[in-house]
Motif scaffolding. Sequence first.
Motif, PDB file in Angstrom:
ATOM      1  N   ARG A 149       0.839  -1.196   0.000  1.00  0.00           N
ATOM      2  CA  ARG A 149       0.000   0.000   0.000  1.00  0.00           C
ATOM      3  C   ARG A 149       0.872   1.242   0.000  1.00  0.00           C
ATOM      4  O   ARG A 149       2.069   1.190   0.331  1.00  0.00           O
ATOM      5  CB  ARG A 149      -0.916   0.017   1.228  1.00  0.00           C
ATOM      6  N   GLN A 186       0.538   5.950  -0.184  1.00  0.00           N
ATOM      7  CA  GLN A 186      -0.283   7.154  -0.030  1.00  0.00           C
ATOM      8  C   GLN A 186       0.304   8.238  -0.924  1.00  0.00           C
ATOM      9  O   GLN A 186       1.527   8.407  -0.993  1.00  0.00           O
ATOM     10  CB  GLN A 186      -0.256   7.587   1.431  1.00  0.00           C
ATOM     11  N   VAL A 222      -1.927   7.221   8.108  1.00  0.00           N
ATOM     12  CA  VAL A 222      -1.356   6.144   7.302  1.00  0.00           C
ATOM     13  C   VAL A 222      -2.440   5.469   6.455  1.00  0.00           C
ATOM     14  O   VAL A 222      -2.297   4.322   6.030  1.00  0.00           O
ATOM     15  CB  VAL A 222      -0.633   5.097   8.177  1.00  0.00           C
ATOM     16  N   GLU A 277      -4.234   4.335   3.338  1.00  0.00           N
ATOM     17  CA  GLU A 277      -3.703   4.078   2.003  1.00  0.00           C
ATOM     18  C   GLU A 277      -4.595   4.689   0.927  1.00  0.00           C
ATOM     19  O   GLU A 277      -5.820   4.695   1.054  1.00  0.00           O
ATOM     20  CB  GLU A 277      -3.566   2.565   1.748  1.00  0.00           C
ATOM     21  N   TRP A 300      -2.375  -4.801   7.912  1.00  0.00           N
ATOM     22  CA  TRP A 300      -2.075  -3.378   7.810  1.00  0.00           C
ATOM     23  C   TRP A 300      -2.621  -2.592   8.995  1.00  0.00           C
ATOM     24  O   TRP A 300      -2.125  -1.506   9.294  1.00  0.00           O
ATOM     25  CB  TRP A 300      -2.643  -2.825   6.509  1.00  0.00           C
ATOM     26  N   GLU A 322       0.078  -1.791  11.337  1.00  0.00           N
ATOM     27  CA  GLU A 322       1.160  -0.930  10.856  1.00  0.00           C
ATOM     28  C   GLU A 322       0.687   0.522  10.901  1.00  0.00           C
ATOM     29  O   GLU A 322       0.030   0.995   9.981  1.00  0.00           O
ATOM     30  CB  GLU A 322       1.562  -1.335   9.438  1.00  0.00           C
ATOM     31  N   ILE A 345       4.060   4.653   6.082  1.00  0.00           N
ATOM     32  CA  ILE A 345       3.445   4.220   4.832  1.00  0.00           C
ATOM     33  C   ILE A 345       4.235   4.804   3.678  1.00  0.00           C
ATOM     34  O   ILE A 345       4.722   5.948   3.747  1.00  0.00           O
ATOM     35  CB  ILE A 345       1.961   4.642   4.762  1.00  0.00           C
TER      36      ILE A 345
END
Length: 266
Positions: A57, A59, A84, A86, A224, A227, A231
């Motif tokens: 992923r 951004q 973060v 995505e 994810w 996390e 990112i």
Amino acid sequence: MRLDHVERGLENLCNDFPLQSRISNEPERVQMIDEKVKVLRSIRPIPKSAVTAYAMRAQYGPGVVHDKHVPGYQDEAGVEVNSVTETYVAAKFYIDNWRWRGVPFYLRTGKRLAAKTSSVAIRFRHTPQQLFRETSIERIEPNWILLSLEPESLKIEIQIKEPGLEMRVRPVQLNASYRKDGEQELNAYEALLLDVMEGDKALFIRFDEVEWAWRVVDPIIKSWGRETDYILTYPAGSWGPDEATRIRTRKISTGATKYNHSGEYS
């Protein structure tokens, strides 16, 4: 969040390509939905330990779109600082049935990319026979079929021999539009409303379709969700992060999950 687009992308992919042949006398629209569910159920689940190898992923950051400078996602109004969330997802899936086993399916979706498009690209494998092994041609590029869903068109790219005595090949593109010049195109919602009035359910999502599509995506969401510190980013107006190419080439071994030369996990 782009993962809901992945779920819808899986449903659209099953609409457009890997369905099996008609096998009964039930109405065609009912069979199509049943076959879509069969394909979704055949998608191999991604183990928790393999998520980073089979999905990534990112951004969008600041960039240029239509010759205008645009802000990054974190600079947009209403977005939390250091978010973060995505805006781009790339993933690889395998369909474990007799026809598609071992064939990778790549899915990408993102915001603020270089262009707005929706398409399916089919790459043909080379035949086992090396037809040009005793010529000056060392490598032949693969042939492709490109199905563009937005805008609607069909493109075939094949390698042909160049005219002349020397053995050389070059790509040739065959383009076909689904619509004639000036032919009216129905808005997507107009087409759906027409199907409602005619009682055609073929383009509507059935509950079990949604359920099986989310079963595929859910392990990625959970991975994810843990996390929250970092990112990847990509410039707005680009085709996404360069790191997305690793999904096609990465070969690793982590814990009990092993990856063979074709990228399959076992």
